[in-house]
Design an enzyme around this catalytic site. Structure first.
Site, PDB file in Angstrom:
ATOM      1  N   ASP A  36       0.788  -1.299  -0.002  1.00 15.10           N
ATOM      2  CA  ASP A  36       0.279  -0.033  -0.012  1.00 15.10           C
ATOM      3  C   ASP A  36       0.902   1.150  -0.024  1.00 15.10           C
ATOM      4  O   ASP A  36       1.798   1.124   0.370  1.00 15.10           O
ATOM      5  CB  ASP A  36      -1.111  -0.012   1.236  1.00 15.10           C
ATOM      6  CG  ASP A  36      -2.035   0.981   0.976  1.00 15.10           C
ATOM      7  OD1 ASP A  36      -2.267   1.537  -0.035  1.00 15.10           O
ATOM      8  OD2 ASP A  36      -2.770   1.114   2.286  1.00 15.10           O
ATOM      9  N   ASN A  70     -10.422  -3.180  -6.411  1.00 11.84           N
ATOM     10  CA  ASN A  70      -9.519  -2.234  -7.201  1.00 11.84           C
ATOM     11  C   ASN A  70     -10.285  -2.040  -8.711  1.00 11.84           C
ATOM     12  O   ASN A  70      -9.817  -1.089  -9.187  1.00 11.84           O
ATOM     13  CB  ASN A  70      -8.347  -2.741  -7.090  1.00 11.84           C
ATOM     14  CG  ASN A  70      -7.485  -2.704  -5.953  1.00 11.84           C
ATOM     15  OD1 ASN A  70      -6.552  -3.510  -5.559  1.00 11.84           O
ATOM     16  ND2 ASN A  70      -7.864  -1.663  -5.208  1.00 11.84           N
TER      17      ASN A  70
HETATM   18  C1  FPP Z   1      -2.003  -0.057  -3.264  1.00 14.83           C
HETATM   19  O1  FPP Z   1      -1.360   1.418  -3.530  1.00 14.83           O
HETATM   20  C2  FPP Z   1      -1.454  -0.793  -4.501  1.00 14.83           C
HETATM   21  C3  FPP Z   1      -2.165  -1.321  -5.197  1.00 14.83           C
HETATM   22  C4  FPP Z   1      -3.512  -1.402  -5.309  1.00 14.83           C
HETATM   23  C5  FPP Z   1      -1.487  -2.250  -6.355  1.00 14.83           C
HETATM   24  C6  FPP Z   1      -0.262  -3.162  -6.103  1.00 14.83           C
HETATM   25  C7  FPP Z   1       0.456  -3.683  -7.089  1.00 14.83           C
HETATM   26  C8  FPP Z   1       1.773  -3.700  -7.333  1.00 14.83           C
HETATM   27  C9  FPP Z   1       2.731  -3.039  -6.552  1.00 14.83           C
HETATM   28  C10 FPP Z   1       2.190  -4.315  -8.533  1.00 14.83           C
HETATM   29  C11 FPP Z   1       2.848  -5.447  -8.095  1.00 14.83           C
HETATM   30  C12 FPP Z   1       2.911  -6.503  -9.016  1.00 14.83           C
HETATM   31  C13 FPP Z   1       2.729  -7.769  -8.613  1.00 14.83           C
HETATM   32  C14 FPP Z   1       3.070  -8.937  -9.986  1.00 14.83           C
HETATM   33  C15 FPP Z   1       2.729  -8.337  -7.564  1.00 14.83           C
HETATM   34  P1  FPP Z   1      -2.520   2.569  -3.559  1.00 14.83           P
HETATM   35  O2  FPP Z   1      -2.672   2.614  -5.182  1.00 14.83           O
HETATM   36  O3  FPP Z   1      -3.558   2.270  -2.812  1.00 14.83           O
HETATM   37  O4  FPP Z   1      -1.637   3.572  -2.923  1.00 14.83           O
HETATM   38  P2  FPP Z   1      -2.420   5.040  -2.208  1.00 14.83           P
HETATM   39  O5  FPP Z   1      -3.265   4.315  -1.058  1.00 14.83           O
HETATM   40  O6  FPP Z   1      -1.072   5.635  -1.862  1.00 14.83           O
HETATM   41  O7  FPP Z   1      -3.261   5.608  -3.377  1.00 14.83           O
END
Ligand code: FPP
Length: 247
Positions: free
Chosen positions: A27, A75
């Site tokens: 996150d 998501n």
């Molecule tokens: C949450 O951060 C992250 C995600 C919804 C996506 C996570 C995916 C990756 C890191 C790619 C990894 C690839 C693999 C194959 C596992 P957010 O966007 O909610 O962050 P925020 O809360 O700061 O907005």
């Protein structure tokens, strides 16, 4: 208890005291990008790099299983361009991992409902899943279009179908029956859940498996998460007094 400190001791926890199964809620990608004036997708790209590093490090350290929460059933509510960038990033990330999994004997497994995912990602999932049956080392679960409630519903549906077909009596259904119908059937219990970025909630992640998990939170954003942060979580875990309902 939250552990917000990044300084402290530096010893490595002995292999036999490591959590057998670690869950990681990646996150903070969006906030990491925003802080730098970059598009959110740049945060995901950086987050994918960290995923690879931490996954392979877990294998080197002798963790038996690790689950990364990559894309939840919720998501899909994100803007379409962010969803499509995430899908291609996930595909590339899995493809890039194939050679590493072979070399490190990692058993990669995708948990979640693959049906709704783009065809190119589903093809890559089929490729990656071969490592789950061929290899014998660390289990690397990647949760894609995954939700803890949906996983339990799916298990209940499987069990109900068995009962309706007369292969199982309702009275014989136990916790083990449910466990065997989860995506993580046969895997070690989830000992430790790590969530960076300052959020302290489970967000529909492994609801059944986390019944007796320890939690480790940190303010570090996922793209800044390092092996040292992981080692901090391991040291903290080693000092927890786990009672499992006993005294
Ligand atoms: C949450 O951060 C992250 C995600 C919804 C996506 C996570 C995916 C990756 C890191 C790619 C990894 C690839 C693999 C194959 C596992 P957010 O966007 O909610 O962050 P925020 O809360 O700061 O907005």
């Amino acid at each position: 208890m939250a552990n917000k400190s990044r300084e402290s001791e530096t010893y490595l926890v002995a292999k036999e005291h490591l959590p057998r199964h670690v869950g990681i809620i990646m996150d903070g990608n969006g906030r990491w990008a925003k802080k730098r004036g970059l598009p959110r997708t740049a945060g995901h790209a950086r987050g994918a790099k960290v995923f690879k590093e931490i996954a392979l490090y877990c294998a080197d350290r002798g963790v038996k299983a690790v689950t990364f929460y990559a894309f939840s059933t919720e998501n899909w509510k994100r803007p379409p361009d962010e969803v499509s960038t995430l899908m291609s990033l996930l595909r590339d990330c899995l493809e890039d991992g194939l050679e590493h999994y072979r070399r490190k004997n990692v058993r990669a497994h995708i948990i979640g409902d693959a049906e709704q995912l783009p065809a190119s990602l589903r093809e890559m999932i089929d490729e990656v899943e071969k490592s789950y049956t061929q290899n014998t080392g660390m289990i690397l679960n990647v949760a894609l279009n995954y939700g803890g409630r949906a996983e339990i519903v799916r298990a209940v549906q499987n069990i109900a179908a068995e009962a309706a077909a007369g292969r199982l009596s309702p009275e014989s259904v136990t916790e083990e029956t449910v466990e065997q119908n989860l995506y993580t059937a046969g895997q070690p219990p989830l000992d430790l859940v790590i969530r960076p970025s300052g959020e302290e909630r489970l967000s529909n992640f492994m609801l059944w498996q986390s019944a007796y998990s320890e939690f480790w939170f940190s303010d570090v954003l996922w793209p800044d998460f390092t092996k040292d942060d992981l080692e901090r979580a391991f040291r903290d875990f080693e000092n927890r007094n786990r009672r499992f309902g006993g005294i």
